[in-house]
Design a protein around this motif. Structure first.
Motif, PDB file in Angstrom:
ATOM      1  N   LEU A   1      47.058  39.436  43.458  1.00  0.00           N
ATOM      2  CA  LEU A   1      49.124  38.466  44.161  1.00  0.00           C
ATOM      3  C   LEU A   1      49.503  38.528  43.265  1.00  0.00           C
ATOM      4  CD1 LEU A   1      47.777  36.058  46.375  1.00  0.00           C
ATOM      5  CD2 LEU A   1      48.436  37.750  47.398  1.00  0.00           C
ATOM      6  N   GLU A   2      49.021  38.092  41.914  1.00  0.00           N
ATOM      7  CA  GLU A   2      49.604  38.177  40.913  1.00  0.00           C
ATOM      8  C   GLU A   2      50.501  39.891  40.343  1.00  0.00           C
ATOM      9  OE1 GLU A   2      51.369  36.133  38.945  1.00  0.00           O
ATOM     10  OE2 GLU A   2      50.360  33.999  39.519  1.00  0.00           O
ATOM     11  N   GLU A   3      49.760  40.225  40.495  1.00  0.00           N
ATOM     12  CA  GLU A   3      50.003  42.194  39.721  1.00  0.00           C
ATOM     13  C   GLU A   3      50.885  42.356  40.451  1.00  0.00           C
ATOM     14  OE1 GLU A   3      49.749  45.890  37.979  1.00  0.00           O
ATOM     15  OE2 GLU A   3      49.065  43.375  37.654  1.00  0.00           O
ATOM     16  N   LEU A   4      50.962  42.530  42.214  1.00  0.00           N
ATOM     17  CA  LEU A   4      51.505  42.798  42.910  1.00  0.00           C
ATOM     18  C   LEU A   4      52.820  42.223  42.249  1.00  0.00           C
ATOM     19  CD1 LEU A   4      49.527  41.887  46.639  1.00  0.00           C
ATOM     20  CD2 LEU A   4      50.661  44.805  45.333  1.00  0.00           C
ATOM     21  N   LYS A   5      53.250  40.836  42.081  1.00  0.00           N
ATOM     22  CA  LYS A   5      54.284  40.296  41.641  1.00  0.00           C
ATOM     23  C   LYS A   5      55.093  40.877  40.839  1.00  0.00           C
ATOM     24  CE  LYS A   5      53.872  36.574  41.283  1.00  0.00           C
ATOM     25  NZ  LYS A   5      54.053  34.457  41.519  1.00  0.00           N
ATOM     26  N   ARG A   6      53.806  41.480  39.797  1.00  0.00           N
ATOM     27  CA  ARG A   6      54.089  42.044  38.544  1.00  0.00           C
ATOM     28  C   ARG A   6      55.253  43.355  38.498  1.00  0.00           C
ATOM     29  NH1 ARG A   6      52.988  45.796  34.521  1.00  0.00           N
ATOM     30  NH2 ARG A   6      51.298  46.609  35.967  1.00  0.00           N
ATOM     31  N   ARG A   7      54.341  44.202  39.677  1.00  0.00           N
ATOM     32  CA  ARG A   7      54.532  45.749  40.492  1.00  0.00           C
ATOM     33  C   ARG A   7      55.917  45.087  41.108  1.00  0.00           C
ATOM     34  NH1 ARG A   7      49.992  49.911  40.939  1.00  0.00           N
ATOM     35  NH2 ARG A   7      48.507  48.977  38.500  1.00  0.00           N
ATOM     36  N   GLY A   8      56.285  44.445  41.566  1.00  0.00           N
ATOM     37  CA  GLY A   8      57.755  44.531  42.029  1.00  0.00           C
ATOM     38  C   GLY A   8      57.215  44.481  43.435  1.00  0.00           C
ATOM     39  N   LEU A   9      56.134  43.729  44.188  1.00  0.00           N
ATOM     40  CA  LEU A   9      56.014  44.052  45.773  1.00  0.00           C
ATOM     41  C   LEU A   9      55.235  42.598  46.043  1.00  0.00           C
ATOM     42  CD1 LEU A   9      53.340  47.405  45.084  1.00  0.00           C
ATOM     43  CD2 LEU A   9      55.503  47.251  46.412  1.00  0.00           C
ATOM     44  N   GLY A  10      56.140  41.882  45.646  1.00  0.00           N
ATOM     45  CA  GLY A  10      56.484  40.758  46.014  1.00  0.00           C
ATOM     46  C   GLY A  10      56.261  40.187  47.300  1.00  0.00           C
ATOM     47  N   ASP A  11      57.329  41.511  48.167  1.00  0.00           N
ATOM     48  CA  ASP A  11      57.252  40.972  49.322  1.00  0.00           C
ATOM     49  C   ASP A  11      56.516  41.925  50.467  1.00  0.00           C
ATOM     50  OD1 ASP A  11      58.067  42.860  48.983  1.00  0.00           O
ATOM     51  OD2 ASP A  11      60.029  43.359  49.690  1.00  0.00           O
ATOM     52  N   VAL A  12      55.277  42.030  49.732  1.00  0.00           N
ATOM     53  CA  VAL A  12      54.297  42.997  50.717  1.00  0.00           C
ATOM     54  C   VAL A  12      53.951  42.253  51.550  1.00  0.00           C
ATOM     55  CG1 VAL A  12      52.173  44.551  51.071  1.00  0.00           C
ATOM     56  CG2 VAL A  12      54.461  44.888  49.006  1.00  0.00           C
ATOM     57  N   PRO A  13      53.416  42.509  52.854  1.00  0.00           N
ATOM     58  CA  PRO A  13      52.380  40.959  53.689  1.00  0.00           C
ATOM     59  C   PRO A  13      50.747  41.240  53.434  1.00  0.00           C
ATOM     60  CG  PRO A  13      54.633  42.479  55.156  1.00  0.00           C
ATOM     61  CD  PRO A  13      54.243  42.859  54.209  1.00  0.00           C
ATOM     62  N   VAL A  14      50.704  40.140  52.607  1.00  0.00           N
ATOM     63  CA  VAL A  14      48.827  40.390  52.501  1.00  0.00           C
ATOM     64  C   VAL A  14      48.213  39.560  53.302  1.00  0.00           C
ATOM     65  CG1 VAL A  14      47.310  39.517  51.112  1.00  0.00           C
ATOM     66  CG2 VAL A  14      49.500  40.375  50.074  1.00  0.00           C
ATOM     67  N   LEU A  15      47.232  40.125  54.030  1.00  0.00           N
ATOM     68  CA  LEU A  15      46.676  39.329  54.970  1.00  0.00           C
ATOM     69  C   LEU A  15      44.788  39.244  53.686  1.00  0.00           C
ATOM     70  CD1 LEU A  15      47.059  41.057  56.657  1.00  0.00           C
ATOM     71  CD2 LEU A  15      45.735  40.954  58.431  1.00  0.00           C
ATOM     72  N   LEU A  16      44.381  37.876  54.180  1.00  0.00           N
ATOM     73  CA  LEU A  16      43.471  37.574  53.542  1.00  0.00           C
ATOM     74  C   LEU A  16      42.358  36.416  53.944  1.00  0.00           C
ATOM     75  CD1 LEU A  16      45.056  35.320  49.825  1.00  0.00           C
ATOM     76  CD2 LEU A  16      44.287  38.473  50.072  1.00  0.00           C
ATOM     77  N   GLY A  17      41.091  37.113  53.872  1.00  0.00           N
ATOM     78  CA  GLY A  17      39.515  36.533  54.121  1.00  0.00           C
ATOM     79  C   GLY A  17      38.586  36.422  53.462  1.00  0.00           C
ATOM     80  N   GLY A  18      37.513  36.398  53.897  1.00  0.00           N
ATOM     81  CA  GLY A  18      36.307  35.888  53.333  1.00  0.00           C
ATOM     82  C   GLY A  18      35.788  34.846  52.781  1.00  0.00           C
ATOM     83  N   ALA A  19      34.194  34.612  53.473  1.00  0.00           N
ATOM     84  CA  ALA A  19      33.671  32.826  53.594  1.00  0.00           C
ATOM     85  C   ALA A  19      34.044  32.026  52.516  1.00  0.00           C
ATOM     86  CB  ALA A  19      31.784  33.409  53.609  1.00  0.00           C
ATOM     87  N   ALA A  20      34.284  32.392  51.290  1.00  0.00           N
ATOM     88  CA  ALA A  20      34.568  31.286  50.496  1.00  0.00           C
ATOM     89  C   ALA A  20      36.355  30.818  49.960  1.00  0.00           C
ATOM     90  CB  ALA A  20      34.366  31.328  49.493  1.00  0.00           C
ATOM     91  N   LEU A  21      36.992  31.713  51.029  1.00  0.00           N
ATOM     92  CA  LEU A  21      38.279  31.274  51.267  1.00  0.00           C
ATOM     93  C   LEU A  21      38.145  29.815  52.825  1.00  0.00           C
ATOM     94  CD1 LEU A  21      40.262  34.556  51.866  1.00  0.00           C
ATOM     95  CD2 LEU A  21      40.445  33.355  49.761  1.00  0.00           C
ATOM     96  N   THR A  22      39.384  28.749  51.805  1.00  0.00           N
ATOM     97  CA  THR A  22      39.750  27.956  52.513  1.00  0.00           C
ATOM     98  C   THR A  22      41.636  28.455  53.300  1.00  0.00           C
ATOM     99  OG1 THR A  22      40.159  26.679  50.763  1.00  0.00           O
ATOM    100  CG2 THR A  22      38.121  26.595  51.970  1.00  0.00           C
ATOM    101  N   ARG A  23      41.837  27.799  54.233  1.00  0.00           N
ATOM    102  CA  ARG A  23      43.407  27.139  54.742  1.00  0.00           C
ATOM    103  C   ARG A  23      44.012  26.772  54.200  1.00  0.00           C
ATOM    104  NH1 ARG A  23      45.842  29.227  59.001  1.00  0.00           N
ATOM    105  NH2 ARG A  23      43.821  28.802  60.541  1.00  0.00           N
TER     106      ARG A  23
END
Length: 555
Positions: A191-213
């Motif tokens: 996510l930090e890299e997306l921001k650095r490249r000027g793509l901080g407005d791209v919709p992102v979906l995150l999923g996985g067993a270790a993630l929490t809401r």
């Protein structure tokens, strides 16, 4: 009443002589119009009869794209609602998805060139250092069969590759998946890299067993201003894509609970837990060094299958109304037998083990592994975390201290079900055989766990203390045996880098195991697991601390 010359039973038979019984089959689609019938066939996963109804719809003047959008997607919408309410279980969702895939494939050649059934598109990938793809692939299946275009990049994918695919395909969003705790940190960096490249407005979906809401909607939203979605399951990804292509805002984050501040005062930890005995019997192993075992019969492994883990966690079945646990498991036994028969016939499960015993001593929080009883040559040194409060346990405590002058012993094993089952699951996914994919993948994972349980029993047997086991196989799942078995990645030994050390110690390349930085320190083939085995009677499951990635995330 029976009397002379009259038998009521004979009279009854005379009355019904010549009568033939018939079984009336009720058509579940009776009374439904064509559109409702097509939607119902999707819900029911009825691949056998759907083509006939598709031809009928085409002959009545419905366009191919209209059939998909108006009838078939309505069926998939109902599937999503049934899954969300708990009325439909995942294997049947995948059966519906297979039917949808077949129907769309049949209709696509009949569309006008300018027409498309795609509602939007997404780039999906498992992040760098993570080889787990079952969750990502389930999202792929659900999205594709609800009209979305999915660019599935696979596993161990860096953010640069995701960005390139996003820009080349002009996708609507990027989806990142990962099972490991450290994958949550990789997602943060991405996510930090997306921001650095000027793509901080791209919709992102995150999923996985270790993630929490809370982590996604609290911690990660604080560093990423673009639309961010937490994917609890595949249908959460579907809901997110619907919002994205419709231009809706992400759902409001859950209210953040205030985090309590630690009030404990840091104290110096002991070099060794004072509660762990040092006068327990030391069992001398049958040999020192490592050995390879192949040709293990599946019949020896199958009794050690944890059916709860297989049926509920891997296959995601649930008891039906009024069904107790025993009845639930009995109902699924025919499916298990069918899956095992297929795996046997195609030689998909190829169990192999490399294991060994080594002289070992505890040295504070570290376990020193020696080449032989002379203790002149150190083969490996493992550092384990220690509990920060009483009883201050650490795995190293379960071995005689190095300064005691006594030699103790540790056992290690790596077990695998081989590469063929992984290859077949990949093929099933590529062939859109979604239900078979889920079932075989789950069977492979749990057969590897069963092999670990079986080989732990073999180790206890030849080490001389299997007579202390509990009375049933089921009791082994509750640690009713002497000593303990600890696998890396769990709270008593959380750091995966030690997998590479175990593989080197045992010579795991002899059974085709690959592990290292390039695999994220996870074993290949996927259906592989390792452990250290302790004979100390107090060695049982305990929580020392989180993996270092989680500690860094908390900080």
């Amino acid at each position: 009443r029976r009397s002379e010359g009259y038998d009521p039973l004979e009279r009854l038979l005379e009355l019904f002589a010549g009568v033939r019984t018939t079984t009336e089959v009720v058509d579940p689609y009776q009374g439904l119009d064509l559109g409702e019938r097509l939607a119902r066939r999707i819900v029911d996963g009825d691949q056998k009869n759907i083509i006939e109804d598709l031809d009928l719809a085409l002959s009545e003047g419905h366009g191919a794209l209209a059939i998909i959008n108006d009838f078939l997607l309505e069926g998939m919408r109902e599937v999503g609602e049934l899954f969300a309410s708990g009325e439909m279980q995942l294997p049947f969702v995948l059966k519906s998805a297979e039917t949808m895939k077949k129907a769309v494939a049949y209709l696509e050649p009949k569309m006008e060139k300018a027409e498309t059934a795609k509602r939007g598109s997404v780039v999906l990938a498992t992040v760098t250092g993570d080889v787990h793809d079952i969750g990502k692939n389930l999202v792929d299946i659900i999205l594709k069969n609800n009209g979305y275009e999915v660019h599935n990049l696979g596993i161990k994918v860096g953010i640069a590759e995701m960005i390139n695919a996003y820009e080349e395909t002009r996708a609507d969003a990027i989806g990142m998946s990962g099972l490991l705790v450290k994958s949550t940190l990789v997602m943060r960096d991405n996510l930090e890299e997306l921001k650095r490249r000027g793509l901080g407005d791209v919709p992102v979906l995150l999923g996985g067993a270790a993630l929490t809401r809370r982590y996604v909607e609290g911690d990660l939203r604080s560093i990423y201003s673009g639309p961010l979605y937490y994917g609890k399951d595949a249908f959460a990804g579907l809901d997110a894509m619907g919002r994205i292509v419709d231009g809706e805002e992400p759902p409001a984050p859950i209210a953040d609970r205030p985090r309590s501040k630690a009030t404990t005062v840091a104290t110096a930890l002991p070099r060794r837990s004072p509660s762990v005995r040092t006068d327990n019997e030391i069992f001398k192993p049958p040999f020192v060094g490592s050995r390879v075992v192949k040709g293990i019969s599946l019949d020896d492994i199958i009794p050690y299958l944890n059916l709860t883990a297989l049926f509920r966690n891997q296959w995601q079945f649930r008891p039906e109304s009024g069904e107790n646990d025993a009845e639930f498991k009995e109902r699924l036994q025919p499916l298990l037998r069918e899956q095992l028969a297929t795996a046997r016939a195609d030689d998909l499960l190829v169990p192999a083990v490399v294991y060994g015993y080594f002289p070992a001593n505890g040295d504070g929080d570290e376990l020193v592994v020696w080449e032989d009883d002379t203790r002149n040559n150190q083969l490996a040194r493992f550092r384990f975390p220690r509990q920060s409060e009483d009883p201050y346990l650490c795995i190293a405590d379960f071995f005689r201290p190095a300064d005691s002058g006594e030699i103790d012993y540790a056992a290690f094993h790596i077990v695998t079900m081989g590469e063929r089952v992984s290859e077949r699951t990949r093929s099933l996914f590529e062939e859109d055989r979604y239900q078979d994919y889920l079932l075989l993948h789950g069977l492979g994972v749990e057969m590897a766990e069963a092999l670990a349980e079986y080989w732990h029993f073999r180790v206890r047997s030849e080490w001389g203390f299997a007579d202390e086991d509990g009375p049933t196989l089921h009791s082994l799942f509750r640690q009713k045996f002497r000593g303990g078995r600890y696998s890396w990645g769990y709270p008593a030994c959380p750091d995966l880098e030690d997998n590479e050390t175990v593989a080197r110690l045992l010579g795991a390349d002899r059974i085709g195991i690959v592990v290292g930085e390039e695999t994220g320190y996870q074993y290949h083939p996927e259906q592989t697991t390792s452990a250290i085995i302790c004979h100390h009677p107090q060695a049982k499951y305990f929580v020392a601390r989180k993996p270092k990635e989680a500690r860094l995330a908390d900080a």
